[in-house]
Design an enzyme around this catalytic site. Structure first.
Site, PDB file in Angstrom:
ATOM      1  N   ILE A 478     -48.082 -15.687  20.473  1.00  0.00           N
ATOM      2  CA  ILE A 478     -47.592 -14.124  20.080  1.00  0.00           C
ATOM      3  C   ILE A 478     -47.426 -14.112  18.303  1.00  0.00           C
ATOM      4  O   ILE A 478     -46.932 -13.111  17.723  1.00  0.00           O
ATOM      5  CB  ILE A 478     -45.778 -14.577  20.187  1.00  0.00           C
ATOM      6  CG1 ILE A 478     -45.480 -15.674  19.238  1.00  0.00           C
ATOM      7  CG2 ILE A 478     -45.516 -14.630  21.535  1.00  0.00           C
ATOM      8  CD1 ILE A 478     -43.337 -15.444  19.394  1.00  0.00           C
ATOM      9  N   GLY A 479     -48.408 -14.530  18.326  1.00  0.00           N
ATOM     10  CA  GLY A 479     -48.864 -13.997  17.194  1.00  0.00           C
ATOM     11  C   GLY A 479     -49.487 -15.322  16.646  1.00  0.00           C
ATOM     12  O   GLY A 479     -49.477 -15.602  14.602  1.00  0.00           O
ATOM     13  N   GLY A 521     -43.999 -24.688  19.760  1.00  0.00           N
ATOM     14  CA  GLY A 521     -45.354 -24.036  21.123  1.00  0.00           C
ATOM     15  C   GLY A 521     -46.039 -25.055  20.678  1.00  0.00           C
ATOM     16  O   GLY A 521     -47.188 -25.118  21.532  1.00  0.00           O
ATOM     17  N   GLY A 698     -43.529 -28.217  14.164  1.00  0.00           N
ATOM     18  CA  GLY A 698     -43.087 -26.900  13.582  1.00  0.00           C
ATOM     19  C   GLY A 698     -43.004 -25.993  12.515  1.00  0.00           C
ATOM     20  O   GLY A 698     -42.585 -26.795  11.599  1.00  0.00           O
ATOM     21  N   GLU A 701     -40.635 -21.479  11.750  1.00  0.00           N
ATOM     22  CA  GLU A 701     -39.307 -20.988  11.637  1.00  0.00           C
ATOM     23  C   GLU A 701     -38.950 -21.384  10.140  1.00  0.00           C
ATOM     24  O   GLU A 701     -37.966 -20.944   9.654  1.00  0.00           O
ATOM     25  CB  GLU A 701     -38.427 -21.584  12.600  1.00  0.00           C
ATOM     26  CG  GLU A 701     -38.414 -20.246  14.048  1.00  0.00           C
ATOM     27  CD  GLU A 701     -37.822 -20.643  14.954  1.00  0.00           C
ATOM     28  OE1 GLU A 701     -37.840 -21.815  15.654  1.00  0.00           O
ATOM     29  OE2 GLU A 701     -36.988 -20.395  15.847  1.00  0.00           O
TER      30      GLU A 701
END
Lengths: 740, 166
Positions: A478-479, A521, A698, A701
């Protein structure tokens, strides 16, 4: 038949094959592999597939917030030029978007409307303009009901939801007592408004049916969940639905679950016998997909005179529609960021007839740290202590609530490195007193923390004798850089140059991936590719007659026992393997999180209250960085989201009906080029053996966590004014500025 | 009706209400230009009309039969990227890629405006040559939103190309 190599993370993976790869791809600042397509307009997004005989769908929405539809008068619309049909389905249309990582349909049925602008029908026409025009001719007759729109009034009868990403309620020790006996305390309320993910690509679906079922080109982050969710909404078996989403124009949580246009397009396509394209307008995205909830957060800090916390309270109220279990987990990072033996962290939901609230980038941390990290800054000021030192004093050896260690925690190192890079020792230490002309100058900092997650994920890898490989999974990019990092991982482990690896994503025809959400992801889908490659390596080693540990793969050759052999001389045909990662006990045995620190310099205009950000330094530690370039970009994105949250982003709800008043990009203010200075982002070297075989955590975020609080703290340092109601717009500062 | 896009003549039969953007995307298969807001608020649809940047969602297709229209497809292809496109790849001036064609078309038009000496809100003077400082680039590109927030990298890419042109 392909082998499936599965790993459940029940124990650490001490040795990662990425550390012994010879290709030199992982960790490098490589260009995005799909970049040339994106910069030339050749990446195809969901609304852009050329489909024969396509018809255009335009959503019709309820012009009221709460009530029951008695009639939808379609006559005028059906008679309009080019209209194929007007379609509704009071039972199957979805009331709102699905939440993330949910395999069931969201609440279905739209006869009883619960928020303003709920999609209730779809006009299908030969042309877009005809569909849009005819949609304005549909007349909805309804009995208006009584709704709840007042957040403050609802606090007295809020619900305690079931546990979500964080426990709904948590208590340890006695915070009231800690507050009563502490040397220094902070007790205040912070508020944050509703926000919108505002990905640049609006939600869009092209739905078409054949004997095999439904094919839907969609803009979705999690196709392996969205498929069963959409199937459930339509009463189909999951295998009768295929979602295709190789390129997604941004998500940020807004495209985790299926949105109303998907089911409407699918039903309209079935009814009309035509492929139907339904693209939401920007206003529809704002009105009828998903928002981040507004919050009211009470923070209590109890500390001794040395700044050591003895208690933390973080009690939040957020809002959502009736029947929705999601709550914004504002206290999620408070559970593990700082010590303090007395703790109370709660999340209550006020039921409101406002559009769905759900996940937006870093649900929890993004708004929770806007409160907690400003409270910490206020505490430092009260103690006369360096805010960095206060954080360091409260760093923990282990999880402060559970008797478990952190997997890794380079928190103090991030604070120290950030302070050094920023020049924190030269900061303004007297709030409101550093002035250059009409500008007040301030410096602020805040901590960053975001829990790390792992989700089940599968990928298939095929190694061809010609030294090329194909990776397939329905994971998305998604980028975030998925195409690139999966190419790097496969290339590293199979010894192939990156241009010899083709990664195919976002199609339910491929093995089910984790999807993009919660920053899991890269770790999840990357591990599945790793495992598939590990399996292929074992087969190659066997063919070479050596143990896998003695095998080196580089540039399409296998090197072992003093032999260099081209792949085509080892294998006759393609080797295929599927890798699958599963979360396991490591999720419970250790606390996994990324950490960091933000530092920024702001100017506040002493006359107008305008805030400009001049300088930014952030340091993060999040395990192995797979691609320095794309990882840095992810952090930029998070920081800029934080700047928006601090200064401009606010969905304004009409108090009479919950309707979003500023439902476009001219009135919902995203940061623009002029709002963003150069950003200095650094990663500390770290490996997390507990997280996954990649040793990576990750980062999508982590960058937003705490970023807005650093801005708020810098504003307070510049002006001496503490604004606890976000965003910090000029009007809230004007009263605190010095006389002109 | 006839349109000239990227030097190629196209015949099309758009609705009188069709925007230039929808003509490109829905009638001619030129989907490189993106629709982000349809209100001229995001810049994703930016194309060049007679060399000047324009929000193609804010203008009707029927108004442009005699114009030379350049879209991202006319700026460069994956196998033959324009220098600015290559700079975007090198500097990671995008993430999801949706605003990117608009950013690149906008920057192309912007570089030409600066070369012509057109001042911006942050220019020191209303006449004379324009030196494209970062502040100038940011100001002149602020009509192109990027929610992924590749802004610092976009500025790096544009600065590099502006420097080469100077």
């Amino acid at each position: 038949m392909s082998d499936k190599h599965t790993l459940t993370m029940d124990k650490p993976v001490e040795k990662s094959l990425l550390d012994s790869g010879a290709q030199g791809l992982v960790g490098e600042a490589l260009d995005r592999v799909e970049g040339p397509k994106k910069v030339s307009g050749k990446a195809t997004y969901s609304a852009e597939y050329p489909i024969e005989n396509i018809a255009y769908g335009f959503l019709v929405r309820a012009p009221f917030a709460v009530g029951r539809i008695t009639e939808i008068d379609m006559d005028a619309a059906k008679a309009a030029p080019g209209v194929v049909d007007v379609v509704t389905d009071f039972d199957r249309f979805i009331r709102n978007s699905a939440q993330g990582a949910v395999k069931e349909a969201p609440v279905q049925g739209v006869r009883d409307v619960v928020y303003f602008g709920e999609p209730v029908a779809i006009v299908v026409a030969e042309r877009y303009e005809q569909a849009r025009d005819a949609a304005s001719l549909v007349r909805i007759v309804y009995d208006e009901g009584k709704g709840s729109f007042d957040f403050e009034a609802g606090i007295s009868h809020a619900d305690i939801p079931p546990d979500g990403a964080a426990p709904a309620t948590f208590e340890q020790g006695n915070i009231d007592k800690a507050m009563a006996t502490a040397g220094v305390t902070i007790d205040g309320d912070w508020t944050t408004p509703s926000q919108n993910s505002a990905a640049m690509e609006p939600h869009a679906s092209i739905a078409m049916w054949d004997d095999d079922g439904l094919t839907l080109y969609g803009a979705y982050q999690m196709p392996s969940f969205d498929r069963p969710s959409l199937a459930d909404a339509l009463g189909l078996k999951p295998e009768k639905v295929r979602i295709i989403a190789p390129y997604i124009g941004g998500g940020f949580g807004g495209k985790l679950g299926i949105a109303p246009e998907s089911v409407a397009a699918a039903i309209a396509s079935k009814t009309t016998g035509r492929p139907v394209k339904a693209v939401m307008t920007r206003q529809q995205v704002f009105d009828a997909t998903v928002r981040r909830s507004n919050t009211k957060q009470r923070i209590r800090l109890a500390a001794d005179r040395n700044g050591r916390l003895t208690g933390i309270g973080h009690e939040s109220h957020t809002s959502n529609l009736p029947d929705e279990v999601f709550f914004e987990p504002a206290g999620i990072a408070t559970h593990f960021l700082y010590g303090g033996e007395n703790r109370k962290i709660t999340h209550d939901i006020v039921r409101l007839n406002r559009m769905l609230a759900g996940s937006m980038r870093a649900p929890g941390e993004a708004v929770g740290l806007l409160a907690l990290e400003c409270a910490m800054d206020e505490l430092a000021e009260k103690l006369g202590m360096d805010p960095v030192e206060l954080r360091k004093v409260n760093d923990c050896e282990q999880d402060p609530e559970k008797d478990i260690p952190y997997s890794t925690r380079s928190f103090t190192e991030c604070l120290d490195e950030g302070a050094k890079r920023f020049g924190w020792e030269k900061r303004n230490t007297t709030p409101g007193k550093l002035r250059e002309g009409e500008w007040l100058i301030g410096h602020g900092m805040a901590s960053a923390a975001r829990g790390n997650m792992l989700q089940p994920s599968e990928a298939r890898v095929v190694l061809n004798p010609d030294g090329s490989a194909v990776v397939e999974t329905d994971m998305t990019d998604i980028g975030t850089g998925t195409y690139t990092i999966l190419s790097q991982i496969a290339g590293e482990l199979l010894g192939l140059p990156i241009d010899r690896v083709e990664v195919r994503l976002g199609d339910n025809a491929f093995p089910p991936g984790s999807g993009s959400g919660g920053s899991f992801g890269a770790g999840s889908s990357g591990s599945s590719v790793y495992l598939a490659c590990e399996s292929i390596r074992e087969k190659l080693a066997k063919a070479m007659g050596v143990s896998p540990d003695d095998l080196t793969l580089k540039d399409g050759e296998a090197i072992a026992a003093n032999r260099h052999v081209a792949l085509r001389d080892i294998i006759d045909g393609a080797i295929e393997a599927t890798g699958r990662i599963e979360p396991g006990e490591q999720g419970e045995k250790v606390k996994q999180a990324g950490h960091g620190a933000h530092f920024c310099a702001v100017r506040v205009n002493a006359v107008t209250g305008e805030v400009r950000i001049d300088r930014w330094t952030a340091v993060f530690a999040a395990g192995r960085i797979l691609n320095l370039k794309t990882a840095t970009s992810q952090c930029y994105g998070g920081i800029v989201f934080g700047i928006g949250a601090a200064l401009t982003e606010e969905l304004v709800h009409d108090p009479h009906n919950g309707k979003i008043v500023n439902r476009d990009l001219a009135e919902y203010h995203l940061p623009v080029h002029a709002d963003v200075p150069h950003l200095d982002v650094t990663f500390l070297p770290e490996r997390d053996t507990h997280a996954n075989p990649l040793h990576a955590k990750g980062i999508g975020e982590l960058g937003i966590a705490g970023a807005g609080a650093a801005v708020a703290n810098a504003i307070a340092n510049a002006t001496g004014a503490r604004v606890r109601d976000y965003p910090i717009t000029l009007d809230k500062l004007l009263g605190s500025l010095p006389p002109v | 009706m006839h349109f000239t896009i990227n030097g190629t003549k196209y015949d099309a039969d758009p609705d009188i209400r069709t925007s230039l953007l929808d003509l490109l995307r829905e009638h001619l298969g030129l989907t490189g230009s993106k629709k982000g807001c349809d209100h001229g608020q995001c810049g994703a649809c930016t194309v060049l009309v007679n060399g000047r940047r324009i929000n193609s969602c804010l203008t009707l297709a029927v108004m442009h039969q005699d114009d030379e229209i350049t879209t991202i497809e006319g700026i460069g292809t994956p196998d033959n990227l324009a220098p600015l496109q290559s700079a975007f790849v090198r500097h990671d001036g995008f993430q999801c890629g949706y605003c990117t064609p608009g950013q690149i078309c906008s920057a192309t038009g912007m570089l030409d405006e600066a070369k012509k000496g057109w001042p911006s809100h942050v220019s020191e003077s209303l006449d004379g040559d324009i030196a494209l400082s970062d502040e100038e680039i940011r100001e002149r590109m602020s009509g192109n939103l990027c929610r992924c927030s590749a802004y610092p990298n976009i500025v790096d890419a544009i600065r590099e190309i502006a420097g080469e042109d100077a």
